[in-house]
Design a protein around this motif. Structure first.
Motif, PDB file in Angstrom:
ATOM      1  N   GLU A 168      36.705  42.729  38.321  1.00 41.90           N
ATOM      2  CA  GLU A 168      37.252  41.882  37.261  1.00 41.90           C
ATOM      3  C   GLU A 168      38.085  42.670  36.246  1.00 41.90           C
ATOM      4  N   LEU A 169      37.910  43.980  36.208  1.00 37.71           N
ATOM      5  CA  LEU A 169      38.655  44.801  35.252  1.00 37.71           C
ATOM      6  C   LEU A 169      40.127  44.908  35.607  1.00 37.71           C
ATOM      7  N   VAL A 170      40.438  44.813  36.904  1.00 32.48           N
ATOM      8  CA  VAL A 170      41.815  45.059  37.351  1.00 32.48           C
ATOM      9  C   VAL A 170      42.353  44.004  38.315  1.00 32.48           C
ATOM     10  N   ALA A 171      41.514  43.066  38.725  1.00 33.05           N
ATOM     11  CA  ALA A 171      41.892  42.154  39.801  1.00 33.05           C
ATOM     12  C   ALA A 171      43.091  41.280  39.472  1.00 33.05           C
ATOM     13  N   ASP A 172      43.361  41.037  38.185  1.00 31.40           N
ATOM     14  CA  ASP A 172      44.499  40.194  37.828  1.00 31.40           C
ATOM     15  C   ASP A 172      45.801  40.971  37.716  1.00 31.40           C
TER      16      ASP A 172
END
Length: 438
Positions: A168-172
């Motif tokens: 979730e820290l980098v997935a976007d």
């Protein structure tokens, strides 16, 4: 105001690089080294000073990863990930001209382990972000900063850990930039091309095991594990894989040959590459798959034939050739030698096109008019292998303008690793422009 901010980043980047080098983060491939915690805390402090909140994540105590997010002007756009690793390969001080963890400035360079791999880029990231925050310059879109552990051993405790346990820290993020790209190669009178990494070979570190019949060393033994292993290792070490021009390598050779004014001899690619000067060794490693024996272990006494013998090899395969590669490895090993992975990471390749590539080219040309950007394939590996699993497009873009006489490829993991001071200052300027254009 922007000009003042960029000049301040230039002034600070050298000291940041020196201070990071002075923090020993040697990675021996296990947890016997000092780890990355002290370096991560240093980065956290530098970000906190300018109001950037960050958090440290660890899978193993001391093997630290730091992540921070900076809000951009347009929250509807996907963020840009800028990542660097904090660990370095070990250095034997007796082999060096200067203290590998001294961060000394001499002969126009910052010396020390990590100077180009990759505390130079870590320092650029910090310097640019710190001055943008001080000046209140908001990036066009969110920026995610990641300072990672364990890249030099495959990223198990770093990039892989974040992707597996904290996606979730980098997935976007849609795109990412990091190491081993954006550096200059001089090809004419004050003419430079800048190599952007768009592909890298896959990694297959393997343990080989041969099993035989144990016995007395004085007896005839036609089932000797050491003999079987030695023959298999020799077959691997002497094997020459065929040249296979991947899309990235072909485009690179076509563009570089045009720039150098030499003919691209497709029937003798190695001869063409040999004419490219200092980068020939780096590029030559991307023409074919490879495997190199690195460790042998078998037996414990001169008069005892062991039941098993083992070896380790470093295998590298080109994008799209993984299945072909392992089929050839198994053929060379033969039926009596088994293999298992110590580390297996995929090959990576992305297109050299789109807005991000245009931003790289424009940022470089603004500081070096006439700069030519070309894609290339890296023979080694980076944390891009982890982030591509989330669909993030990865590029090697750690901009450096280098003197033509510097053996840049030889700096990686080499003795007397160093980075030019003016190269660092140039990199800070380019990185700032790139963020603004991205």
């Amino acid at each position: 105001m922007a000009g003042d901010s960029v000049r301040a980043a230039e002034d600070e980047v050298v000291d940041l690089c020196r201070e990071l080098i002075a923090i020993d983060t040697s990675n021996f491939g296990d947890h016997s080294g000092p780890g990355e915690r002290v370096a991560a805390e240093y980065v956290a402090e530098k970000l906190d000073e300018v109001g950037v909140e960050s958090r440290i994540y660890e899978r193993h105590p001391g093997r630290s990863n730091l992540v921070a997010r900076i809000a951009g002007a347009d929250p509807s756009r996907p963020p840009l990930l800028i990542h660097g690793h904090l660990d370095v390969v070990p250095a034997h001080a007796a082999d060096w001209t200067r203290d590998p963890f001294g961060g000394e400035v001499a002969d126009g360079c910052v010396w020390g382990r990590g100077a180009v791999d990759m505390k130079d880029m870590d320092a650029m990231m910090l310097a640019v972000v710190r001055e943008r925050m001080r000046a209140g310059r908001v990036p066009p879109r969110d920026i995610v900063l990641a300072f990672l552990a364990d890249e030099e051993a495959g990223g198990t405790w770093g990039g892989q850990f974040l992707v597996e346990e904290h996606p979730e820290l980098v997935a976007d993020c849609s795109d990412a930039i990091s190491e081993v790209g954006g550096f200059s190669v001089t090809y004419g009178a004050d003419k430079r091309m800048y190599l952007i990494e768009t592909a890298e070979k896959g990694i297959a570190w393997m343990k080989l095991t041969a099993r035989g019949t144990a016995g007395h060393g004085s007896m005839v033994n036609d089932d000797n594990a050491v003999t079987e292993l030695a023959e298999a290792v020799a077959r691997l070490g002497r094997h020459e894989f065929p040249i296979r021009l991947t899309k990235t390598v072909r485009v690179f050779l076509e563009e570089v040959c045009e720039a150098f004014g030499i003919e691209f001899e497709e029937d003798d690619v190695e001869a063409t590459v040999a004419r490219l000067g200092p980068i020939a060794k780096m590029i030559g490693a991307t023409l074919r798959n490879s495997v190199n024996p690195t460790v042998l272990d078998g037996g414990y006494k001169a008069n005892v034939i062991p039941g098993t013998a083992t070896a380790q090899v470093d295998g590298r395969f080109l994008p799209g050739l993984e299945d072909e590669y392992f089929a050839e490895i198994d053929r060379l090993l033969g039926p009596k030698v088994s293999r298992e992975f110590i580390q297996c990471l995929p090959a990576v390749e992305t297109e050299f096109e789109g807005g991000l590539v245009s931003a790289m080219s424009a940022a470089l040309r603004a500081e070096d008019p006439g700069a030519l950007t070309v894609p290339y394939c890296l023979s080694g590996g980076t944390d891009a292998k982890s982030f591509q699993k989330l669909g993030i497009r990865n590029y090697g873009f750690s901009p450096l303008k280098l003197p033509p006489e510097l053996d840049f490829a030889g700096m990686f993991h080499g003795v007397d690793e160093r980075v030019p001071v003016e190269g660092l200052r140039f990199g800070a300027r380019v990185l700032d422009r790139f963020i603004e254009l991205s």
